[in-house]
Motif scaffolding. Sequence first.
Motif, PDB file in Angstrom:
ATOM      1  N   SER A  65      -4.920  -6.419  -5.746  1.00  0.00           N
ATOM      2  CA  SER A  65      -4.677  -5.562  -4.492  1.00  0.00           C
ATOM      3  C   SER A  65      -4.839  -4.077  -4.891  1.00  0.00           C
ATOM      4  O   SER A  65      -3.824  -3.483  -5.617  1.00  0.00           O
ATOM      5  CB  SER A  65      -2.963  -5.863  -4.256  1.00  0.00           C
ATOM      6  N   VAL A 117      -8.330  -6.432  -0.994  1.00  0.00           N
ATOM      7  CA  VAL A 117      -7.488  -7.549  -1.431  1.00  0.00           C
ATOM      8  C   VAL A 117      -8.713  -8.487  -2.134  1.00  0.00           C
ATOM      9  O   VAL A 117      -9.535  -8.750  -1.243  1.00  0.00           O
ATOM     10  CB  VAL A 117      -6.677  -8.223  -0.332  1.00  0.00           C
ATOM     11  N   ILE A 157       0.572  -2.531   3.871  1.00  0.00           N
ATOM     12  CA  ILE A 157       0.858  -3.753   3.054  1.00  0.00           C
ATOM     13  C   ILE A 157       0.790  -4.910   3.911  1.00  0.00           C
ATOM     14  O   ILE A 157       0.224  -6.009   3.812  1.00  0.00           O
ATOM     15  CB  ILE A 157       2.350  -3.804   2.162  1.00  0.00           C
ATOM     16  N   PHE A 177      -2.656  -5.599   4.326  1.00  0.00           N
ATOM     17  CA  PHE A 177      -3.246  -6.598   3.331  1.00  0.00           C
ATOM     18  C   PHE A 177      -2.520  -8.185   3.347  1.00  0.00           C
ATOM     19  O   PHE A 177      -3.370  -9.082   3.089  1.00  0.00           O
ATOM     20  CB  PHE A 177      -2.499  -6.046   1.850  1.00  0.00           C
ATOM     21  N   VAL A 205      -0.298 -11.028  -8.146  1.00  0.00           N
ATOM     22  CA  VAL A 205      -0.922 -10.061  -7.515  1.00  0.00           C
ATOM     23  C   VAL A 205      -0.973  -8.927  -8.563  1.00  0.00           C
ATOM     24  O   VAL A 205      -0.136  -8.362  -9.150  1.00  0.00           O
ATOM     25  CB  VAL A 205      -0.392  -9.438  -6.387  1.00  0.00           C
ATOM     26  N   SER A 239      -1.760  -4.979  -9.107  1.00  0.00           N
ATOM     27  CA  SER A 239      -1.817  -3.769  -8.128  1.00  0.00           C
ATOM     28  C   SER A 239      -2.532  -2.822  -8.850  1.00  0.00           C
ATOM     29  O   SER A 239      -2.080  -2.295  -9.957  1.00  0.00           O
ATOM     30  CB  SER A 239      -0.287  -3.492  -7.711  1.00  0.00           C
ATOM     31  N   GLN A 294       5.281  -4.219  -1.909  1.00  0.00           N
ATOM     32  CA  GLN A 294       4.314  -5.449  -2.055  1.00  0.00           C
ATOM     33  C   GLN A 294       4.640  -6.787  -2.402  1.00  0.00           C
ATOM     34  O   GLN A 294       4.406  -7.812  -1.866  1.00  0.00           O
ATOM     35  CB  GLN A 294       3.311  -4.918  -3.055  1.00  0.00           C
TER      36      GLN A 294
END
Length: 500
Positions: free
Chosen positions: A257, A265, A377, A380, A397, A399, A413
Motif C-alpha cells: 500500500s 495497491v 484509505i 484503497f 500489507v 505500507s 490503514q
Amino acid sequence: MSYVLGVDLGTSAVKVSAVDREGNIVAQQSFDYDLSHPKPGYSEQNPEDWVSATTVSIVRLILKDGLKPEEIEGISFSGQMHGLVLLDDKNQVLRPAILWNDTRTTPQTKEIAEKMGQEFINVTRNVALEGFTLPKILWVKENEPEIFSQAKTFVLPKDYVRYRMTGQLAMEYSDAAGTVALDVANKTWSKEVQEAFDLDASFFPELIESIDLAGNISDSYALFSGLTTATKVFGGAADNAAGAIGSGILQPNMVMSSIGTSGVVLKYEDNSNVDYNGRLHFFNHAIPNKFYSMGVTLAAGHSLNWYKHTFAANDDFTEMVSSAAESTVGANGLIFTPYIVGERTPYADGDIRGSFLGVDDTHKKSDFVRSILEGIIFSFKDIFDIYDEVGADFDTVVSIGGGAKSPLWLQIQADIFNKKVVSLKNEQGPGMGAAMIAAVGLGWFDTVQDAAASFISFGKEYLPDPARAAQYETVHNIYKKAYAATAEISHELMNYRRSL
Ligand SMILES: Nc1ncnc2c1ncn2[C@@H]1O[C@H](COP(=O)(O)OP(=O)(O)O)[C@@H](O)[C@H]1O
Ligand SMILES: O=C(CO)[C@@H](O)[C@H](O)COP(=O)(O)O
C-alpha cells in the motif's frame, strides 16, 4: 569494496543509489529534469535529458562521493512506465517522449476497445487507458504520419537510457506489459494487437528478463561517464515492479500500500491464472514468470497536500496530520472522496471530482483532516474489495511512501483494511529494487527473494482493532455509495468549467 547502482528514473528526477553487498546505501545523487506541456493534457520529456541527468548523477558519485569506477560492478533500473520513445532506423529519437501522464489519447483508447473488445483484455490482461503506450503509438500513427513512417522501433524511458549506456536495444517484460501490446501470460508480443492495428512485428523490440544482462558499458559511454567497460548493465524493471521488490512484496500473502503523491495497491501474483478482467492492472513482475496486479488512487498524498496548501498553509504538516487523532472513527460523520484529479481504480473516470459529504456546523479542522486520511484509505479499500471478490488471500500489507511516516495513518490503514500493516525500517523504494535486480544479475544472490532477505528489514507492525474495524466497515459501506451519487453532478460541473 563492490557496489551496484540502482537508477530510479522518475517523472521529475533521476535518483541513483550506490548500494554495497549488505544492502547499505553508501551514496546517492539525483538530478531533476523538466516536463513540457505543449498543449492541455500533453506531457512530454526529452529522452536526452534522462541520459544527461543519469550521467551527471553517476559522475558525481565518482567525483564527489569517491566511488571507484572499478568497484561499480553492476547497474540496473527502475523506470517511469509507459512513456513512448520512437526511434528511427539509426536508433535516433524521432520526437519528444509522450509520458504516462499524457491524456491526449482518449480517442485511441476508444478505438482499441471498439476494435478488440474483450479479446484485448484477455490477451493484454488490461483495459487500454490513456496513460498506456499502445494508445500513444496509435496517436502518432494517426496524427503525425510523416514521423511514424520513419519509426523503426520504440522503447520505454529506462530502456532508452540502458541503450545509451550499452549500445544494445531491448525492452524487459515488466515494462513491456505496460505497453498493453504484450500477451502477458505467454510473454510474447501480441499478434492479435499487431494485426488489429496494422503494426509490423519488427516494430516491437527484443524482450529480456529484468535480471538479464543487457550488455556492458560501451566504450563511448565509459568515456562520457567515467565508468569502466567492465560494469555490467541489467534489464531493470517498471517502477511499480521495482518498488514491489524494494518493499519485499515477493510472496502471494503480501500486498503493498503506497501513499505517495498518488496511491498504489499492488499484489504479488504467483501465476497468471487469476482474472481481474481488466478491473486492476495486471503486469509481469521483475521476477521471471511471476506477475503483479495493481490499482491506482490518483490523488492520495496529493489530496492531503491540496488541503494543507488551501486551508492550513501555516500549520506544521506533521502536527496537522496528528490532529486527526482529536476526531473519531468516521471523522464525526464526515466523508471525503479523494477524486480531486479524477480517478483510475476502481472508477476509470477522468471527470469525477472529490466531495466532502455530511458537512455539519460542529465539524472542526481535525475532522476534515481525519476524513481525508480515511477517504484515501477507503479508496484503497475499494481495491481490496476487488481482491476479495476473486477470493485473493493475503494477510500482510506493507505500507510505503510519505504516508507511511504517520503512525496514526498506519493504524487507520490496519483498521480499515482489517489486516496487519507493517512499515519498512529503511524505506528506499524503487531505487533499492533496481539495485537488488543488479545484485541478483551479478550472482551476488541466487534469487530476488534471497536479495530481499539480506537487503530489506520490516519495521513496526500495526494490528487492526476489532471494534474500530467494525465501525470502519459501516462507514466504508456508506463511502462506496458516494461515486455513483456524485458522478453525474461532477460531470456536469466539469462541463460547466469547460464552458467558462
Ligand atoms: N509526516 C507525514 N505524515 C503523513 N503523510 C506525509 C508525511 N510526509 C509526507 N506525507 C505525504 O506523503 C506524500 C509524499 O510521499 P512520497 O512517497 O514522497 O511521494 P512521491 O514520491 O510520489 O511524490 C505527500 O503527498 C504527503 O501527503
Ligand atoms: O503510470 C504509472 C503506473 O501505471 C506510474 O506509476 C508511473 O510509472 C509513475 O512514475 P513516477 O510518478 O513514480 O515517476
